[in-house]
Write an enzyme that holds these catalytic residues in place. Structure first.
Site, short mmCIF file in Angstrom:
data_model
loop_
_atom_site.label_atom_id
_atom_site.label_comp_id
_atom_site.label_asym_id
_atom_site.label_seq_id
_atom_site.Cartn_x
_atom_site.Cartn_y
_atom_site.Cartn_z
N HIS A 5 0.82 -1.22 0.00
CA HIS A 5 0.00 0.00 0.00
C HIS A 5 0.85 1.27 0.00
O HIS A 5 0.42 2.31 -0.52
CB HIS A 5 -0.93 0.01 1.20
CG HIS A 5 -1.93 -1.12 1.19
ND1 HIS A 5 -2.70 -1.44 2.27
CD2 HIS A 5 -2.25 -2.01 0.21
CE1 HIS A 5 -3.46 -2.49 1.98
NE2 HIS A 5 -3.20 -2.85 0.74
N LEU A 19 -3.05 -9.68 5.63
CA LEU A 19 -2.97 -9.37 4.20
C LEU A 19 -1.74 -8.51 3.91
O LEU A 19 -1.55 -8.05 2.79
CB LEU A 19 -4.25 -8.66 3.74
CG LEU A 19 -5.56 -9.45 3.93
CD1 LEU A 19 -6.78 -8.59 3.60
CD2 LEU A 19 -5.57 -10.69 3.04
N PHE A 20 -0.94 -8.27 4.91
CA PHE A 20 0.40 -7.68 4.78
C PHE A 20 0.42 -6.33 4.04
O PHE A 20 1.38 -6.02 3.30
CB PHE A 20 1.35 -8.66 4.08
CG PHE A 20 1.20 -10.08 4.56
CD1 PHE A 20 1.14 -10.36 5.91
CD2 PHE A 20 1.07 -11.12 3.66
CE1 PHE A 20 0.98 -11.67 6.37
CE2 PHE A 20 0.90 -12.43 4.10
CZ PHE A 20 0.85 -12.69 5.46
N CYS A 21 -0.60 -5.51 4.24
CA CYS A 21 -0.65 -4.19 3.58
C CYS A 21 -0.47 -4.31 2.07
O CYS A 21 0.11 -3.42 1.43
CB CYS A 21 0.38 -3.22 4.16
SG CYS A 21 0.10 -2.83 5.87
N ALA A 22 -0.92 -5.42 1.53
CA ALA A 22 -0.90 -5.61 0.07
C ALA A 22 -2.20 -6.34 -0.27
O ALA A 22 -2.19 -7.44 -0.81
CB ALA A 22 0.33 -6.40 -0.35
#
Ligand code: PLP
Length: 469
Positions: free
Chosen positions: A137, A378-381
């Site tokens: 992100h 979701l690992f900022c993706a």
């Protein structure tokens, strides 16, 4: 829960094969954490992609400097001058580490997110931005000032990525500046992107390119000149230097032509009641008191990585990553997430799901029952992870709810990542824990609390660390 750093005997649920010492010493290597099932164990930090531990060398350098700490660019005193010199020499060390061009600038920021937002704030009027939807992100979202943002679909191989960018730039009519933003290594799959090829395509179309090296820089030296990227951004806390600083390095012209990122002291040369003359050079975008400790820590990490030998570090990491991936491949219930396929070059980051398991519960059990720290989510993706999971909804299941039946989609993933401070036995312990959890199930029950998956009736009490107030 309490955390301590002793060397007392402990319960080791699954001992790994003792391996060679990790190539670089890190602070906290022998910290022990309590287990929900009783006893304590050496903490296995396998979440380097989020934040890597501090290199012992960085900590020693910072500690040696601290008595001499003073304000940068401000004071007349000796320590202020010493700190100013250290700040500027740290800039020079980072410039050399990144192999920048002679006219490039190195700016200290708060991290990759800050660096990319800074660059976004200096985009010339009418700039059009191109970014793969696979980005973190921090690279997807800052481009609000752009005239238009083109999101390229997730590529399935390197050639496809290059062709997609080529086609998008060719189809994009109009004059004016264009910027491509690309990650060096995915924070989800660890896979490398073909940065030099993408840079070549971008430049052939007259566009510029910024490299998000947040995940690449901790594993491979990044040469701005060699890759021919216009800017590079990375974070100190992922490069073993967790003191609040990051870097944006590259072309000076857009930076020089724009209003300062932050208005304030340091960015201004002269101010009257109704006018301001802004500074030139890095100071223009570094308003406020500079983070000299953060900058110095990054420079120290750059020196330590260089002295350890990037090729030595990469070879050892590749061997350990292969062991990790082979071990996971032997568990039929585990599915690893990848864009480009198993042969694709990558750094030590692996995301996966376990059939029949809620990922958050799996990660919580690794922590509570085995003392292993990974990440779930979701690992900022979000676009990338949802695509790789084939997820059709946004809402992860409550982790206390029954696990997803075998064969059903998981709504988030588990990520394991490591680096130069990781001993071999942490990887072995992780693999043994995965096998055991899959075979035998969790020994504890878990519930969702405040969005996190936590052990039910945790006997360890509140999280605390000895001596940390
Ligand atoms: N880019 C990538 C690929 C990342 O993995 C991260 C952090 O995980 C970032 C950018 C943002 O870094 P920071 O949180 O240090 O600003």
């Amino acid at each position: 829960m309490s955390v301590s750093a002793p060397a007392a005997p402990s319960t080791e649920p699954s001992a790994g094969t003792p391996g060679l010492a990790p190539p670089l010493a890190v602070v906290g290597r022998d910290v022990r954490v309590p287990l929900v099932t009783g006893g304590d164990i050496e903490y296995a930090a396998l979440d380097y992609a989020a934040s890597a531990p501090c290199l012992q060398r960085v900590w020693d350098d910072v500690a040696a400097y601290l008595p001499f700490y003073g304000s940068v660019h401000r004071g007349a005193g000796y320590l202020s001058q010493l700190s100013t010199d250290l700040y500027e020499s740290s800039r020079a060390t980072v410039a050399a580490y990144l192999d920048v061009r002679p006219d490039d600038q190195v700016l200290f920021t708060r991290g990759t997110t800050d660096s990319l937002n800074l660059l976004a704030s200096v985009l010339p009027y009418g700039t059009r931005v191109f970014v793969f939807e696979t980005e973190h992100h921090a690279a997807l979202l800052p481009w609000r000032r752009a005239d238009r943002v083109t999101r390229l679909p997730a590529p399935t191989d390197h050639a496809g990525a290059v062709a997609a960018l080529d086609a998008a730039l060719a189809a994009d009519a109009g004059d004016g500046p264009r910027l491509v933003c690309v990650t060096g290594a995915s924070n989800v799959t660890g896979e490398l992107f073909p940065v030099a090829d993408l840079a070549r395509v971008a430049h052939r179309h007259g566009a510029r390119i910024v490299l998000d090296a947040a995940q690449l820089a901790p594993h491979h030296p990044v040469s701005v000149t060699g890759l021919d990227v216009d800017w590079v951004a990375f974070s100190g806390h992922k490069l073993y230097a967790p003191f609040g600083a990051g870097v944006l390095a590259g072309r000076a012209d857009w930076l020089a032509d724009a209003e300062p990122y932050l208005a304030g002291g340091g960015a201004s040369k002269s101010v009257t009641a109704d006018s301001v003359e802004w500074n030139d050079g890095p100071a223009r975008h570094e308003a406020g008191s500079p983070n000299v400790i953060g900058a110095y820590a990054i420079a120290s990490a750059c020196r330590a990585l260089t002295e350890a030998g990037p090729a030595v570090l990469a070879a050892r990491e590749e061997a350990l990553a292969a062991r990790l991936r082979d071990g996971l491949a032997q568990v039929p219930e585990v599915r690893t997430l990848e864009l480009f396929g198993p042969e694709s070059p990558r750094v030590a980051v692996v995301s996966f799901v376990v059939d029949g398991w809620n990922s958050s519960r799996f990660a919580a059990a690794l922590s509570a029952e085995y003392g292993i720290g990974v990440r779930d989510g979701l690992f900022c993706a979000h676009p990338l992870v949802r695509r790789l999971l084939g997820a059709r909804t946004d809402a992860p299941a409550e982790c206390g709810a029954p696990d997803a039946p075998t064969g059903e989609q998981n709504l988030n993933a588990i990520r394991v990542s490591f680096g130069a401070g990781t001993p071999d036995e942490h990887i072995d312990r992780f693999l043994a824990a995965v096998r055991e959890l899959v075979r035998r199930g969790a020994r504890w029950s878990y519930r969702t609390d405040g969005g996190r998956c936590v052990p039910d009736a945790d006997p360890r009490g509140p999280v605390a660390a000895a001596g940390v107030r």
